[in-house]
Design a protein around this motif. Sequence first.
Motif, PDB file in Angstrom:
ATOM      1  N   HIS A  92       0.853  -1.198   0.000  1.00 29.33           N
ATOM      2  CA  HIS A  92       0.000   0.000   0.000  1.00 29.33           C
ATOM      3  C   HIS A  92       0.885   1.243   0.000  1.00 29.33           C
ATOM      4  CE1 HIS A  92      -4.314  -0.657   0.375  1.00 29.33           C
ATOM      5  NE2 HIS A  92      -4.035  -1.770   1.023  1.00 29.33           N
ATOM      6  N   ALA A  93       0.668   2.130  -0.960  1.00 29.93           N
ATOM      7  CA  ALA A  93       1.450   3.372  -0.986  1.00 29.93           C
ATOM      8  C   ALA A  93       1.222   4.196   0.276  1.00 29.93           C
ATOM      9  CB  ALA A  93       1.077   4.199  -2.220  1.00 29.93           C
ATOM     10  N   SER A  94       0.043   4.075   0.887  1.00 29.87           N
ATOM     11  CA  SER A  94      -0.235   4.863   2.093  1.00 29.87           C
ATOM     12  C   SER A  94       0.585   4.399   3.290  1.00 29.87           C
ATOM     13  CB  SER A  94      -1.730   4.870   2.412  1.00 29.87           C
ATOM     14  OG  SER A  94      -2.218   3.561   2.411  1.00 29.87           O
ATOM     15  N   GLY A  95       1.362   3.317   3.138  1.00 32.14           N
ATOM     16  CA  GLY A  95       2.330   2.942   4.171  1.00 32.14           C
ATOM     17  C   GLY A  95       3.483   3.941   4.244  1.00 32.14           C
ATOM     18  N   GLY A  96       3.625   4.769   3.194  1.00 33.10           N
ATOM     19  CA  GLY A  96       4.609   5.847   3.254  1.00 33.10           C
ATOM     20  C   GLY A  96       5.900   5.556   2.498  1.00 33.10           C
ATOM     21  N   LEU A  97       6.675   6.636   2.317  1.00 34.46           N
ATOM     22  CA  LEU A  97       7.914   6.556   1.529  1.00 34.46           C
ATOM     23  C   LEU A  97       8.913   5.576   2.131  1.00 34.46           C
ATOM     24  CD1 LEU A  97       9.443   7.746  -0.907  1.00 34.46           C
ATOM     25  CD2 LEU A  97      10.329   9.506   0.627  1.00 34.46           C
ATOM     26  N   GLU A  98       9.092   5.674   3.444  1.00 38.14           N
ATOM     27  CA  GLU A  98      10.102   4.820   4.079  1.00 38.14           C
ATOM     28  C   GLU A  98       9.733   3.343   3.942  1.00 38.14           C
ATOM     29  OE1 GLU A  98      12.031   4.015   8.436  1.00 38.14           O
ATOM     30  OE2 GLU A  98      10.809   5.807   8.226  1.00 38.14           O
ATOM     31  N   MET A  99       8.444   3.057   4.094  1.00 38.13           N
ATOM     32  CA  MET A  99       7.986   1.668   3.949  1.00 38.13           C
ATOM     33  C   MET A  99       8.215   1.171   2.530  1.00 38.13           C
ATOM     34  SD  MET A  99       4.226   0.004   4.101  1.00 38.13           S
ATOM     35  CE  MET A  99       4.186   0.062   2.319  1.00 38.13           C
ATOM     36  N   MET A 100       7.886   2.010   1.546  1.00 34.52           N
ATOM     37  CA  MET A 100       8.075   1.569   0.151  1.00 34.52           C
ATOM     38  C   MET A 100       9.556   1.426  -0.186  1.00 34.52           C
ATOM     39  SD  MET A 100       5.020   3.198  -2.145  1.00 34.52           S
ATOM     40  CE  MET A 100       5.059   4.905  -1.633  1.00 34.52           C
ATOM     41  N   ALA A 153       9.849   6.395  -4.542  1.00 36.78           N
ATOM     42  CA  ALA A 153      10.449   5.246  -3.844  1.00 36.78           C
ATOM     43  C   ALA A 153      11.018   4.223  -4.828  1.00 36.78           C
ATOM     44  CB  ALA A 153       9.406   4.590  -2.937  1.00 36.78           C
ATOM     45  N   GLU A 154      10.939   4.556  -6.113  1.00 30.96           N
ATOM     46  CA  GLU A 154      11.483   3.716  -7.191  1.00 30.96           C
ATOM     47  C   GLU A 154      10.791   2.370  -7.305  1.00 30.96           C
ATOM     48  OE1 GLU A 154      15.758   3.705  -7.203  1.00 30.96           O
ATOM     49  OE2 GLU A 154      15.847   5.886  -7.112  1.00 30.96           O
ATOM     50  N   LEU A 155       9.495   2.344  -6.948  1.00 32.19           N
ATOM     51  CA  LEU A 155       8.725   1.145  -7.248  1.00 32.19           C
ATOM     52  C   LEU A 155       8.425   1.129  -8.738  1.00 32.19           C
ATOM     53  CD1 LEU A 155       8.658   0.978  -4.211  1.00 32.19           C
ATOM     54  CD2 LEU A 155       6.245   0.383  -4.308  1.00 32.19           C
ATOM     55  N   ASP A 156       7.947  -0.021  -9.219  1.00 36.21           N
ATOM     56  CA  ASP A 156       7.783  -0.184 -10.669  1.00 36.21           C
ATOM     57  C   ASP A 156       6.467   0.349 -11.193  1.00 36.21           C
ATOM     58  OD1 ASP A 156      10.286  -1.665 -11.180  1.00 36.21           O
ATOM     59  OD2 ASP A 156       9.379  -3.090  -9.792  1.00 36.21           O
ATOM     60  N   GLY A 157       5.483   0.582 -10.314  1.00 30.87           N
ATOM     61  CA  GLY A 157       4.207   1.067 -10.826  1.00 30.87           C
ATOM     62  C   GLY A 157       3.120   1.029  -9.778  1.00 30.87           C
ATOM     63  N   VAL A 158       1.889   1.203 -10.236  1.00 32.65           N
ATOM     64  CA  VAL A 158       0.733   1.198  -9.326  1.00 32.65           C
ATOM     65  C   VAL A 158      -0.426   0.411  -9.938  1.00 32.65           C
ATOM     66  CG1 VAL A 158       1.189   3.418  -8.176  1.00 32.65           C
ATOM     67  CG2 VAL A 158      -0.152   3.377 -10.287  1.00 32.65           C
ATOM     68  N   VAL A 159      -1.335  -0.002  -9.053  1.00 32.61           N
ATOM     69  CA  VAL A 159      -2.632  -0.509  -9.484  1.00 32.61           C
ATOM     70  C   VAL A 159      -3.537   0.709  -9.615  1.00 32.61           C
ATOM     71  CG1 VAL A 159      -4.586  -2.014  -8.923  1.00 32.61           C
ATOM     72  CG2 VAL A 159      -2.291  -2.583  -8.082  1.00 32.61           C
ATOM     73  N   CYS A 160      -4.284   0.810 -10.708  1.00 37.26           N
ATOM     74  CA  CYS A 160      -5.202   1.941 -10.845  1.00 37.26           C
ATOM     75  C   CYS A 160      -6.362   1.574 -11.750  1.00 37.26           C
ATOM     76  CB  CYS A 160      -4.477   3.166 -11.415  1.00 37.26           C
ATOM     77  SG  CYS A 160      -3.896   2.962 -13.107  1.00 37.26           S
ATOM     78  N   SER A 161      -7.403   2.378 -11.698  1.00 36.34           N
ATOM     79  CA  SER A 161      -8.499   2.224 -12.645  1.00 36.34           C
ATOM     80  C   SER A 161      -7.987   2.610 -14.028  1.00 36.34           C
ATOM     81  CB  SER A 161      -9.645   3.153 -12.233  1.00 36.34           C
ATOM     82  OG  SER A 161     -10.459   3.427 -13.352  1.00 36.34           O
ATOM     83  N   ALA A 162      -8.481   1.908 -15.049  1.00 30.31           N
ATOM     84  CA  ALA A 162      -8.098   2.275 -16.416  1.00 30.31           C
ATOM     85  C   ALA A 162      -8.490   3.723 -16.695  1.00 30.31           C
ATOM     86  CB  ALA A 162      -8.754   1.337 -17.422  1.00 30.31           C
ATOM     87  N   LEU A 163      -9.532   4.196 -15.989  1.00 32.00           N
ATOM     88  CA  LEU A 163      -9.982   5.572 -16.216  1.00 32.00           C
ATOM     89  C   LEU A 163      -8.978   6.593 -15.671  1.00 32.00           C
ATOM     90  CD1 LEU A 163     -13.700   4.899 -15.372  1.00 32.00           C
ATOM     91  CD2 LEU A 163     -12.729   5.306 -17.640  1.00 32.00           C
ATOM     92  N   GLU A 164      -8.090   6.150 -14.784  1.00 28.06           N
ATOM     93  CA  GLU A 164      -7.026   7.029 -14.277  1.00 28.06           C
ATOM     94  C   GLU A 164      -5.736   6.863 -15.080  1.00 28.06           C
ATOM     95  OE1 GLU A 164      -8.509   6.364  -9.638  1.00 28.06           O
ATOM     96  OE2 GLU A 164      -6.776   5.304 -10.418  1.00 28.06           O
ATOM     97  N   ALA A 165      -5.707   5.859 -15.967  1.00 31.79           N
ATOM     98  CA  ALA A 165      -4.436   5.475 -16.603  1.00 31.79           C
ATOM     99  C   ALA A 165      -3.866   6.584 -17.481  1.00 31.79           C
ATOM    100  CB  ALA A 165      -4.606   4.188 -17.406  1.00 31.79           C
ATOM    101  N   SER A 166      -4.718   7.253 -18.270  1.00 26.59           N
ATOM    102  CA  SER A 166      -4.184   8.289 -19.179  1.00 26.59           C
ATOM    103  C   SER A 166      -3.482   9.377 -18.388  1.00 26.59           C
ATOM    104  CB  SER A 166      -5.300   8.948 -19.989  1.00 26.59           C
ATOM    105  OG  SER A 166      -6.065   8.008 -20.615  1.00 26.59           O
ATOM    106  N   MET A 167      -4.165   9.834 -17.319  1.00 25.29           N
ATOM    107  CA  MET A 167      -3.606  10.915 -16.504  1.00 25.29           C
ATOM    108  C   MET A 167      -2.289  10.465 -15.847  1.00 25.29           C
ATOM    109  SD  MET A 167      -3.426  11.811 -13.014  1.00 25.29           S
ATOM    110  CE  MET A 167      -4.745  10.999 -12.096  1.00 25.29           C
ATOM    111  N   LEU A 168      -2.298   9.246 -15.280  1.00 27.74           N
ATOM    112  CA  LEU A 168      -1.080   8.772 -14.606  1.00 27.74           C
ATOM    113  C   LEU A 168       0.044   8.537 -15.622  1.00 27.74           C
ATOM    114  CD1 LEU A 168      -2.601   6.366 -11.917  1.00 27.74           C
ATOM    115  CD2 LEU A 168      -1.658   8.645 -11.574  1.00 27.74           C
ATOM    116  N   ARG A 169      -0.307   8.012 -16.780  1.00 28.09           N
ATOM    117  CA  ARG A 169       0.718   7.780 -17.817  1.00 28.09           C
ATOM    118  C   ARG A 169       1.372   9.109 -18.216  1.00 28.09           C
ATOM    119  NH1 ARG A 169       3.292   4.309 -17.992  1.00 28.09           N
ATOM    120  NH2 ARG A 169       1.942   2.570 -18.466  1.00 28.09           N
TER     121      ARG A 169
END
Length: 234
Positions: A92-100, A153-169
């Motif tokens: 979970h990203a909400s675990g914070g930067l240090e956790m990630m 945090a240099e993670l590889d990506g996120v889970v998101c709704s396809a409807l958010e994908a354009s904006m995040l991309r």
Amino acid sequence: MTNLLHDPKIIVALDYADAASALKLVNQLDPALCRLKVGKELFTAVGPQFIEQLSRANFGVFLDLKFHDIPNTVAKACSAASNLGVWMLNVHASGGLEMMEAARTAVNASSTKPLLIAVTVLTSMNQQQLNQIGVVGDLATHVLNLAKLTQQAELDGVVCSALEASMLRQKLGTEFCLVTPGIRPANANQDDQSRVVTPKDALNMGASYLVIGRPITLATDPLQALIAIHNQCV
Ligand code: C5P
């Protein structure tokens, strides 16, 4: 879309309560056409040996356990998951930067180095529920902020709704991995998903991988359903 066979875009959600039901489906699928997602229900019921069994059958496994704890605990959980040979795992990203960052370090230290992604805001949460847990900003901004933190945090990506994908991309660049559930082939039953996108549209909107459950798991012929969706992605 090239290399679909070397890097299948479809991740079939194994939303089952026991190994026998899951294996009945898995035995009908082709690892060249899909990967498999194992979540909390199935993993809790069947344990790590089952993950190794799927890997031995050449399936890439997305271990969807959404780790969220103190950094040291999450790091150790990520090491343990990496040692199972999974293809992808998440926190979970909400675990914070240090956790990630702790998760990143642990995965980098593993011999298998699975993809490591984060959940931003659960799509079951609406604005009111977000406010109830003390988030004052709007939901879309919170998703973007958590996705940016994930990238920091240099993670590889996120889970998101396809409807958010354009904006995040657009905001996070071409290399960031976007894993999108809520996918339905054209004319398919929406089940309990309210905001659905077709496989091809999701990929066009910037999705890297598509999580698909019932359109395949409940099909009379799951392999044919998988092939049909795969062909829609080309
Ligand atoms: O059957 P269906 O295609 O709706 O299954 C989607 C899968 O993706 C399920 O395992 C569901 O829990 C998961 N998921 C989702 N929406 C999210 C995150 C995960 O539907 N935001």
